[in-house]
Design an enzyme around this catalytic site. Structure first.
Site, PDB file in Angstrom:
ATOM      1  N   ASP A 199       0.775  -1.212   0.147  1.00  0.00           N
ATOM      2  CA  ASP A 199       0.130   0.104   0.002  1.00  0.00           C
ATOM      3  C   ASP A 199       0.893   1.335   0.097  1.00  0.00           C
ATOM      4  OD1 ASP A 199      -2.726   1.286   0.642  1.00  0.00           O
ATOM      5  OD2 ASP A 199      -1.505   1.855   2.284  1.00  0.00           O
ATOM      6  N   GLU A 265       1.788   0.013  -5.039  1.00  0.00           N
ATOM      7  CA  GLU A 265       0.739   0.946  -5.211  1.00  0.00           C
ATOM      8  C   GLU A 265       1.296   2.108  -5.206  1.00  0.00           C
ATOM      9  OE1 GLU A 265      -3.419   2.830  -3.688  1.00  0.00           O
ATOM     10  OE2 GLU A 265      -1.630   2.455  -2.114  1.00  0.00           O
TER      11      GLU A 265
END
Length: 544
Positions: A199, A265
């Site tokens: 993330d 990401e």
């Protein structure tokens, strides 16, 4: 071991909304196990699990309070071990979210760090003194609105939070923090996971001098952003050069586990594909990255072409993982609806495009059903972003509503209780049960195209070359030195004709809304065609 991830297809499961097994209205690990046969039937290679670690759930699990525990909402560690074993038995790999740019403020590390300025973890988070007038140390803003700095009375300092106040940022300039995070990753790798989705992979480091961000330059007449965060160029608050060495450490760990892979990401609107290339180039960084470049409203041949060409120009050896929808954005059949007549045609075109681009692919749960965004009422929201910026930005709940499994069951078979987010009639009508009985459904088409793709090596690692076609036609060739595939897309709600040369006049199963007459290809609104061709001899000319 082969690089399964290169050209692989990943299926994202958002556990809260996939399948509830105990009637509490929240999806769980046992529910996912119960639906593994369905996932395997799609023909994907890997499952990405969104967060299930212990958390106060202020940001739906993206605020972790214990990195090595399963939150009771989702089950137990025994359930997780069973999920890994059951997935592997079906030939499915599992990667899990690692939300390690920040923790929850309920994490023991933060409790210890916040007590004083001289404890063992005093500098595990980003602390800074106030300016002489008491204001924060710089102008950095939070993604969720307001300052990225929060005052802490015990330390009489500010701490950095790029997201919610309850999500303090870890200090990656401290090697001990890096070591601790690598230990967390090792824990899960030893447990049998096949890798991670990282993330906010470009948020790990901040400018050590805490310099203020400059304004983001915008075109004259461009409307003001809904969120002030989007008015800054985040030159100093994220995407710092030190990140590269940290990612090398991550890769070194992954290399100890043959076959393990990472997808990062990249959250950076100014240099998304450039960072994707930088973070995946060579063999000592991440295997894959994705950005938000294909997760917005832009839907044009120029846009798709420019992003791929930039990616492989900046990083010829880098590797993207493209996606059109995920848990953070409006579902693409809703986002791109102005460019379509039929949601079904748009959904079928989109998966053909996604699976023929050079790179790996990620499919978000429900995408294979053609699910549109759920229209949420304010009192139905749980997402802090939607609550903060309503009604101009309704947040992320609309793409997170439960999967409809059986239309005849209450709540679509998702739960026997009250679902945490509503399953509304528009989505319920698109159930798995109904679509499995329809050979022309979006679900049937997904399975067909995914199966077809497995038999074409050019789509796994082959090169991509774009034809010089005008809008709204996107056309490119995929090649692996043997037999090429020519892919043509009409990105508009009007029919178009395209003249072809050097192709075999036969449509591959990944074609939809396309007919051939001699050398002329007619594409319906959002039609697409894939045709075999001898290596290097094909051509596409937009006819009108």
């Amino acid at each position: 071991m082969s690089e399964w991830w290169r050209g692989g297809v990943i299926y994202q499961v958002y556990p809260r909304s996939f399948q509830d097994s105990n009637g509490d209205g929240i999806g769980d690990l046992s529910g996912i196990i119960n639906r593994l046969d369905y996932i395997a039937s799609l023909g994907v290679d890997c499952i990405w699990l969104s967060p299930f670690a212990k958390s106060p759930q202020a940001d739906m699990g993206y605020d972790v309070s214990d990195y090595t525990a399963v939150d009771p909402l989702f089950g137990s560690m025994e359930d997780f071990d069973s999920l890994i074993a059951s997935a592997h038995a079906r030939g499915l790999k599992i990667i899990i979210d690692q939300v390690v740019s920040h923790t929850s403020d309920q994490h023991p590390w933060f409790h210890e760090s916040s007590v004083s300025r001289d404890n063992a973890r005093a500098d595990w988070y980003v602390w800074a003194d106030a300016l002489p007038d008491g204001s924060p140390p710089n102008n950095w803003l939070s993604v969720f609105g307001g300052s990225a700095w929060e005052w802490h009375t015990a330390r009489k300092q500010y701490y950095l939070h790029n997201f919610l106040i309850s999500q303090p940022d870890l200090n990656y300039h401290n090697p001990k923090v890096q070591d601790a995070i690598l230990d967390v990753m090792r824990f899960w790798l030893d447990r049998g996971v096949d890798g991670f989705r990282l993330d906010t992979v470009n948020y790990y480091f901040h400018d050590a001098q805490l310099r203020s961000n400059p304004p983001l330059l915008r075109d004259e007449g461009e409307p003001l952003a809904i969120n002030p965060y989007d008015m800054q160029s985040h030159k100093y608050s994220k995407s710092q050069p030190e990140n590269i060495d940290w990612l090398r450490r991550v890769r070194n760990l992954l290399d100890e586990y043959p076959g393990a892979a990472v997808v990062g990401e990249v959250g950076d609107e100014e240099q998304g594909v450039e960072l994707m290339a930088a973070y995946t180039s060579g063999t000592d960084l991440l295997q894959m990255c994705y950005s938000f470049d294909f997760l917005g409203k832009q839907f044009s041949a120029t846009h798709f072409r420019s992003k791929l060409e930039t990616m492989f120009k900046v990083g010829p050896n880098g590797w993207p993982c493209w996606s059109f929808s995920n848990h953070d954005v409006i579902r693409h059949v809703t986002r791109w609806a102005p460019h379509a007549v039929s949601r079904i045609d748009l959904a079928k075109q989109a998966i053909t495009l996604l699976l023929t681009l050079r790179g790996s692919a990620c499919i978000y749960q429900g995408e294979e059903l053609g699910l549109p965004e759920t229209d949420m009422l304010f009192d139905e929201l749980t997402d802090p972003r939607g609550i903060r910026f309503w009604p101009e930005d309704k947040g992320r709940d609309g793409c997170r509503t439960p999967i409809p499994w059986e239309a005849h069951m209450p709540h679509g078979g998702f739960t026997t209780g009250k679902p945490w987010l509503p399953l509304k009639p528009t989505q319920a009508a698109l159930s798995v049960e109904a679509q499995e009985a329809d050979p022309d459904s979006v679900l049937s088409y997904y399975r067909q195209v995914l199966d077809w793709r497995r038999h074409h090596p050019a789509l796994h690692e082959g090169q991509i070359e774009f034809f010089n076609t005008a809008e709204p036609i996107l056309a490119f060739r995929r090649s692996d030195g043997n037999k090429d595939l020519v892919c043509v897309f009409n990105l508009s709600p009007d029919p178009r004709e395209v003249r072809l040369s050097g192709v075999e006049l036969v449509l591959e199963p990944a074609s939809h809304g396309a007919t051939l007459a001699a050398q002329t290809l007619t594409l319906d609104p959002n039609g697409c065609a894939v045709l075999p061709a001898p290596a290097g001899e094909s051509g596409v000319i937009y006819k009108g």
